[in-house]
Design a protein around this motif. Structure first.
Motif, mmCIF file in Angstrom:
data_model
loop_
_atom_site.group_PDB
_atom_site.id
_atom_site.type_symbol
_atom_site.label_atom_id
_atom_site.label_comp_id
_atom_site.label_asym_id
_atom_site.label_seq_id
_atom_site.Cartn_x
_atom_site.Cartn_y
_atom_site.Cartn_z
ATOM 1 N N VAL A 21 -1.644 -14.305 12.963
ATOM 2 C CA VAL A 21 -0.609 -14.408 11.923
ATOM 3 C C VAL A 21 0.477 -15.388 12.351
ATOM 4 O O VAL A 21 0.908 -16.230 11.561
ATOM 5 N N ILE A 22 0.898 -15.322 13.605
ATOM 6 C CA ILE A 22 1.934 -16.235 14.107
ATOM 7 C C ILE A 22 1.437 -17.688 14.036
ATOM 8 O O ILE A 22 2.151 -18.576 13.567
ATOM 9 N N VAL A 23 0.190 -17.930 14.476
ATOM 10 C CA VAL A 23 -0.363 -19.289 14.450
ATOM 11 C C VAL A 23 -0.477 -19.795 13.020
ATOM 12 O O VAL A 23 -0.091 -20.932 12.714
ATOM 13 N N ILE A 24 -0.993 -18.957 12.123
ATOM 14 C CA ILE A 24 -1.185 -19.373 10.730
ATOM 15 C C ILE A 24 0.154 -19.724 10.074
ATOM 16 O O ILE A 24 0.262 -20.676 9.313
ATOM 17 N N HIS A 25 1.203 -18.974 10.397
ATOM 18 C CA HIS A 25 2.486 -19.209 9.744
ATOM 19 C C HIS A 25 3.287 -20.346 10.377
ATOM 20 O O HIS A 25 4.215 -20.850 9.753
ATOM 21 N N THR A 26 2.931 -20.740 11.611
ATOM 22 C CA THR A 26 3.679 -21.832 12.240
ATOM 23 C C THR A 26 3.027 -23.189 11.990
ATOM 24 O O THR A 26 3.685 -24.211 12.091
ATOM 25 N N VAL A 27 1.714 -23.190 11.662
ATOM 26 C CA VAL A 27 1.016 -24.455 11.406
ATOM 27 C C VAL A 27 1.212 -24.820 9.935
ATOM 28 O O VAL A 27 1.049 -23.979 9.066
ATOM 29 N N PRO A 28 1.580 -26.078 9.648
ATOM 30 C CA PRO A 28 1.799 -26.492 8.248
ATOM 31 C C PRO A 28 0.527 -26.371 7.399
ATOM 32 O O PRO A 28 -0.578 -26.435 7.927
#
Length: 49
Positions: A21-28
């Motif tokens: 979730v953190i990766v998905i929300h930080t990547v444009p």
């Protein structure tokens, strides 16, 4: 002993989901579109060959 293994597995799964979730929300968003297009092209390439 079985309960301990289950707790460790559940903790690992929860940590993996949180990390995803953190990766998905930080990547444009456009990066995800590029990745999606690359995956579709690779899939089509393997099917047509």
């Amino acid at each position: 002993m079985r309960e301990k293994k289950l707790v460790i597995k559940l903790t690992g799964v929860i940590m993996a989901i949180a990390g995803a979730v953190i990766v998905i929300h930080t990547v444009p968003v456009f990066v995800w579109y590029i990745i999606l297009v690359i995956l579709i092209l690779a899939f089509a390439f393997f099917i047509l060959n």
